[in-house]
Design an enzyme around this catalytic site. Structure first.
Site, PDB file in Angstrom:
ATOM      1  N   ASP A  16       0.215   3.494   8.560  1.00  9.90           N
ATOM      2  CA  ASP A  16      -0.363   4.665   7.800  1.00  9.90           C
ATOM      3  C   ASP A  16       0.393   6.049   8.123  1.00  9.90           C
ATOM      4  OD1 ASP A  16      -2.279   6.070   6.684  1.00  9.90           O
ATOM      5  OD2 ASP A  16      -3.956   6.174   8.095  1.00  9.90           O
ATOM      6  N   GLY A  17       0.290   6.989   7.271  1.00  9.18           N
ATOM      7  CA  GLY A  17       0.992   8.313   7.672  1.00  9.18           C
ATOM      8  C   GLY A  17       2.010   8.574   6.923  1.00  9.18           C
ATOM      9  N   ARG A  20       1.474  12.158   5.252  1.00 11.60           N
ATOM     10  CA  ARG A  20       1.478  13.364   6.115  1.00 11.60           C
ATOM     11  C   ARG A  20       2.833  13.538   6.678  1.00 11.60           C
ATOM     12  NH1 ARG A  20      -2.823  11.104   9.868  1.00 11.60           N
ATOM     13  NH2 ARG A  20      -2.514   9.469   8.625  1.00 11.60           N
ATOM     14  N   TRP A  21       3.602  12.621   6.768  1.00 13.12           N
ATOM     15  CA  TRP A  21       5.009  12.876   7.287  1.00 13.12           C
ATOM     16  C   TRP A  21       5.846  13.729   6.270  1.00 13.12           C
ATOM     17  CZ3 TRP A  21       9.743  11.693   5.095  1.00 13.12           C
ATOM     18  CH2 TRP A  21      10.582  11.436   5.910  1.00 13.12           C
ATOM     19  N   GLU A  63      -8.723  -0.229  -1.967  1.00  9.79           N
ATOM     20  CA  GLU A  63      -8.992   1.239  -2.109  1.00  9.79           C
ATOM     21  C   GLU A  63      -8.009   2.234  -2.573  1.00  9.79           C
ATOM     22  OE1 GLU A  63      -9.875  -0.654   0.704  1.00  9.79           O
ATOM     23  OE2 GLU A  63     -11.669  -1.152  -0.173  1.00  9.79           O
ATOM     24  N   ASN A  64      -6.651   1.763  -2.470  1.00 13.42           N
ATOM     25  CA  ASN A  64      -5.444   2.494  -2.822  1.00 13.42           C
ATOM     26  C   ASN A  64      -5.653   2.992  -4.201  1.00 13.42           C
ATOM     27  OD1 ASN A  64      -3.439   1.686  -0.156  1.00 13.42           O
ATOM     28  ND2 ASN A  64      -4.811   3.212  -0.264  1.00 13.42           N
ATOM     29  N   TRP A  65      -6.117   2.279  -5.236  1.00  4.05           N
ATOM     30  CA  TRP A  65      -6.357   2.558  -6.609  1.00  4.05           C
ATOM     31  C   TRP A  65      -7.094   3.810  -6.823  1.00  4.05           C
ATOM     32  CZ3 TRP A  65      -3.665  -0.712  -9.690  1.00  4.05           C
ATOM     33  CH2 TRP A  65      -3.590  -2.088  -9.508  1.00  4.05           C
ATOM     34  N   GLU A 197      -6.223  -7.763  19.656  1.00  2.00           N
ATOM     35  CA  GLU A 197      -5.878  -6.711  20.577  1.00  2.00           C
ATOM     36  C   GLU A 197      -5.437  -5.491  19.454  1.00  2.00           C
ATOM     37  OE1 GLU A 197      -6.225  -6.295  24.000  1.00  2.00           O
ATOM     38  OE2 GLU A 197      -6.900  -8.404  24.104  1.00  2.00           O
TER      39      GLU A 197
HETATM   40  C1  FPP Z   1      -0.017   4.749   4.037  1.00  3.83           C
HETATM   41  O1  FPP Z   1       0.241   5.993   4.309  1.00  3.83           O
HETATM   42  C2  FPP Z   1       0.917   4.085   3.439  1.00  3.83           C
HETATM   43  C3  FPP Z   1       0.734   3.154   2.206  1.00  3.83           C
HETATM   44  C4  FPP Z   1      -0.429   3.242   1.484  1.00  3.83           C
HETATM   45  C5  FPP Z   1       1.852   2.389   1.650  1.00  3.83           C
HETATM   46  C6  FPP Z   1       2.472   2.001   2.533  1.00  3.83           C
HETATM   47  C7  FPP Z   1       3.717   1.313   1.965  1.00  3.83           C
HETATM   48  C8  FPP Z   1       5.139   1.282   2.468  1.00  3.83           C
HETATM   49  C9  FPP Z   1       5.634   1.782   3.678  1.00  3.83           C
HETATM   50  C10 FPP Z   1       6.297   0.621   1.484  1.00  3.83           C
HETATM   51  C11 FPP Z   1       6.180  -0.860   2.022  1.00  3.83           C
HETATM   52  C12 FPP Z   1       6.953  -1.595   1.374  1.00  3.83           C
HETATM   53  C13 FPP Z   1       6.962  -2.890   1.247  1.00  3.83           C
HETATM   54  C14 FPP Z   1       7.673  -4.058   0.552  1.00  3.83           C
HETATM   55  C15 FPP Z   1       6.182  -3.648   2.368  1.00  3.83           C
HETATM   56  P1  FPP Z   1      -0.710   7.224   3.614  1.00  3.83           P
HETATM   57  O2  FPP Z   1      -0.102   7.506   1.924  1.00  3.83           O
HETATM   58  O3  FPP Z   1      -2.098   6.909   3.501  1.00  3.83           O
HETATM   59  O4  FPP Z   1      -0.457   8.302   4.324  1.00  3.83           O
HETATM   60  P2  FPP Z   1      -1.164   9.631   4.904  1.00  3.83           P
HETATM   61  O5  FPP Z   1      -2.530   9.016   5.321  1.00  3.83           O
HETATM   62  O6  FPP Z   1      -0.582  10.251   5.645  1.00  3.83           O
HETATM   63  O7  FPP Z   1      -1.546  10.121   3.514  1.00  3.83           O
END
Ligand code: FPP
Length: 230
Positions: A16-17, A20-21, A63-65, A197
């Site tokens: 996650d993040g 924000r990054w 939920e990401n949809w 854990e």
């Molecule tokens: C959450 O950060 C991250 C995601 C929903 C996507 C994660 C996907 C990748 C890192 C690419 C991975 C690729 C493969 C093939 C495994 P967020 O967007 O929710 O961040 P936020 O909470 O700061 O908005």
């Protein structure tokens, strides 16, 4: 039964993040996801070197949809691109790719690419990399019920139920890490995580380093796990 652990058999990570990054740097959210991919690569390599048997990465939840069409579309393209790009290295490291989640409703080009890469790495015997795409525990449990309901009631128990989850035949996660500061599991491996854990870190996923990963693994190795016993 008390147990201390040296190396976890199965690690799950909620990455996650990314958004924000990117926002902190005045970049677009998609650039955050791109930065996140580099970390996926490093942490996968580090996990193989550490001797972890199963690594599960939460890439896209049911939920990401709710995100914008552009972001969802970008993510699916990024998954396909990343997997194709890293396929030779995964094979070299004997990593078997496995996808968990409800793939029936993701775009066909993604489904095809995932199936092909899983097939190409199916001989990998060092580590299984589960990539959770369109994954949600509630969806996983309901799907399992739909299948298991055809069995005789006497054959349904906690152990047999596990075989109908996407993680059938895999050990439960010993360790779950969530980056990005939130302290919740967000529909990730709920059935499987009863004795996991759990480590939460404020670090945003694109800033997560192998050093921090190793220090969590080190702390994990000192935790006493009683599995409900004394
Ligand atoms: C959450 O950060 C991250 C995601 C929903 C996507 C994660 C996907 C990748 C890192 C690419 C991975 C690729 C493969 C093939 C495994 P967020 O967007 O929710 O961040 P936020 O909470 O700061 O908005």
């Amino acid at each position: 039964m008390t147990s201390t652990n040296s190396v976890p058999a199965h690690v799950g990570i909620i990455m996650d993040g990314n958004g924000r990054w990117a926002e902190k740097r005045g970049l677009t959210r998609t650039e955050g996801h791109r930065a996140g991919v580099r970390v996926v690569h490093e942490i996968t390599q580090a996990s193989v070197s550490y001797g972890i048997g199963y690594l599960t990465l939460f890439a896209f939840s049911t939920e990401n949809w709710k995100r914008s069409y552009e972001e969802v579309n970008f993510l699916f393209n990024l998954f396909v691109q990343t997997i194709q790009e890293y396929l030779p290295q995964l094979k070299e490291n004997s990593v078997r790719l496995n996808f968990i989640g409800d793939v029936s409703s993701i775009p066909l080009f993604v489904r095809t690419a995932l199936a092909r890469s899983a097939e190409e790495t199916h001989n990998g015997n060092k580590m299984v990399l589960n990539v959770a795409i369109n994954y949600g525990s509630r969806n996983e449990i309901v799907n399992a019920v739909r299948t298991i309901i055809k069995l005789e009631i006497k054959d349904i128990n906690e152990e047999s139920f596990k075989n109908y989850l996407y993680t059938a035949d895999q050990p439960d996660p010993d360790l779950i890490i969530r980056t990005g500061g939130e302290k919740r599991l967000s529909n990730f491996l709920l059935y499987q995580s009863i004795y996991s854990e759990i480590f939460f870190t404020e670090t945003l996923w694109p800033d997560f380093t192998c050093e921090e990963y190793y220090s969590i693994l080190e702390e994990f190795s000192h935790r006493k796990r009683r599995f409900g016993g004394l």
